[in-house]
Scaffold this motif. Structure first.
Motif, PDB file in Angstrom:
ATOM      1  N   PHE A  32       2.155   9.264  -6.172  1.00 61.25           N
ATOM      2  CA  PHE A  32       2.799  10.562  -5.956  1.00 61.25           C
ATOM      3  C   PHE A  32       3.826  10.840  -7.051  1.00 61.25           C
ATOM      4  O   PHE A  32       3.885  11.955  -7.595  1.00 61.25           O
ATOM      5  N   VAL A  77      -5.741   6.603  -0.560  1.00 60.72           N
ATOM      6  CA  VAL A  77      -5.424   5.178  -0.636  1.00 60.72           C
ATOM      7  C   VAL A  77      -5.892   4.468   0.623  1.00 60.72           C
ATOM      8  O   VAL A  77      -6.468   3.374   0.556  1.00 60.72           O
ATOM      9  N   THR A 114       1.063   4.187  -2.885  1.00 58.30           N
ATOM     10  CA  THR A 114       0.959   5.608  -2.558  1.00 58.30           C
ATOM     11  C   THR A 114       2.128   6.384  -3.143  1.00 58.30           C
ATOM     12  O   THR A 114       1.950   7.452  -3.759  1.00 58.30           O
ATOM     13  N   TYR A 172       0.832  -1.201   0.000  1.00 59.77           N
ATOM     14  CA  TYR A 172       0.000   0.000   0.000  1.00 59.77           C
ATOM     15  C   TYR A 172       0.872   1.260   0.000  1.00 59.77           C
ATOM     16  O   TYR A 172       0.541   2.256  -0.659  1.00 59.77           O
ATOM     17  N   CYS A 173       1.971   1.197   0.735  1.00 60.11           N
ATOM     18  CA  CYS A 173       2.895   2.340   0.768  1.00 60.11           C
ATOM     19  C   CYS A 173       3.537   2.550  -0.601  1.00 60.11           C
ATOM     20  O   CYS A 173       3.695   3.691  -1.062  1.00 60.11           O
ATOM     21  N   ILE A 228      -2.925  11.862  -1.253  1.00 63.76           N
ATOM     22  CA  ILE A 228      -2.866  10.536  -1.878  1.00 63.76           C
ATOM     23  C   ILE A 228      -2.903   9.440  -0.815  1.00 63.76           C
ATOM     24  O   ILE A 228      -3.612   8.441  -0.953  1.00 63.76           O
ATOM     25  N   ALA A 229      -2.133   9.612   0.256  1.00 60.81           N
ATOM     26  CA  ALA A 229      -2.074   8.622   1.322  1.00 60.81           C
ATOM     27  C   ALA A 229      -3.459   8.448   1.973  1.00 60.81           C
ATOM     28  O   ALA A 229      -3.889   7.311   2.238  1.00 60.81           O
ATOM     29  N   LEU A 282       1.224  14.333  -1.322  1.00 60.65           N
ATOM     30  CA  LEU A 282       1.460  13.003  -0.763  1.00 60.65           C
ATOM     31  C   LEU A 282       0.443  12.680   0.331  1.00 60.65           C
ATOM     32  O   LEU A 282      -0.060  11.555   0.406  1.00 60.65           O
ATOM     33  N   SER A 283       0.121  13.659   1.166  1.00 63.88           N
ATOM     34  CA  SER A 283      -0.839  13.453   2.253  1.00 63.88           C
ATOM     35  C   SER A 283      -2.229  13.125   1.700  1.00 63.88           C
ATOM     36  O   SER A 283      -2.909  12.219   2.199  1.00 63.88           O
TER      37      SER A 283
END
Length: 226
Positions: A53, A220, A49, A45-46, A216-217, A213-214
């Motif tokens: 990004f 997800v 993400t 998952y990371c 998107i995280a 990034l935040s």
């Protein structure tokens, strides 16, 4: 006196090293099996993400992070292979091919992993939405695609060693510091358009990257939890 040029912005450098750590964690947890498979999913998952990004940043990021600045056009690759072109501050044509290939195979791996169901320890968050035959197909792709990932990683590491050993170019240091040193006496060998385009890497640039990034995280995470 050497000239210092910012090539890789902080978001790209963090993306690169976080991706390395997540890939290592993913491979280790996958080989451990058992309860570690859940950690394999977390790392996956990371990675997903980070990949999303990177794709976004490839369009709105700094100069040398943008896909348009290093897209490997066939004609440019052929000329580069003939060794008749100047040095590149960012990705050279062969490095660009490696970048796009890695992004592709890692995206395939991360996306297919969402549908995997081993009926024992793990079920991907999207497995319940597709048929068993689809799960079987995507699981097979997920398993087979590992070979491509191993091969591309090996090529990537070999290229870093080759450039350091035979061309005297350290590719790791700039990915840590963000800067490349240009010897004024050797500037004739560098792509002139590169020399005038250092990457922006200020607070605004970094803040935007953190925001993206935040978002998107969170997206997800919500998508997976749902």
């Amino acid at each position: 006196m050497k000239k210092i040029i910012r090539v890789w912005d902080l978001p790209i450098r963090l993306f690169h090293w976080l991706l390395v750590l997540c890939i290592i964690g993913s491979l280790i947890s996958a080989n451990l099996g058992g309860n570690a498979i859940q950690w394999h999913a977390y790392f996956g998952y990371c990675i997903l993400t980070l990949l999303i990004f990177r794709i976004v940043w490839g369009f709105i990021g700094s100069t040398h992070a943008r896909f348009a600045s290093f897209f490997p056009k066939p004609a440019i690759v052929i000329v580069y292979l003939r060794k008749s072109t100047p040095h590149y501050l960012g990705h050279n044509p062969l490095g660009a091919i490696s970048v796009f290939a890695l992004l592709l195979v890692l995206s395939v791996q991360a996306c297919t992993g969402l549908f995997v169901d081993d009926e024992v320890a793990f079920q991907g968050p999207l497995a319940k939405y597709v048929s068993e035959s689809t799960i079987a197909l995507l699981s097979e792709i997920h398993e087979s695609n590992q070979v491509l990932i191993y091969a591309l990683i090996a090529i990537h590491i070999s290229a870093i060693w080759y450039y350091n050993k035979f061309k005297g170019e350290n590719l790791i240091k700039p990915m840590i510091s963000g800067d490349k040193e240009i010897d004024p006496s050797q500037q004739v060998n560098d792509l002139s358009s590169d020399l005038g385009q250092p990457s922006q890497d200020g607070a605004l640039q970094r803040g935007l990257a953190l925001l993206i990034l935040s978002v998107i995280a969170m997206a997800v995470g919500y998508f997976i939890a749902k």
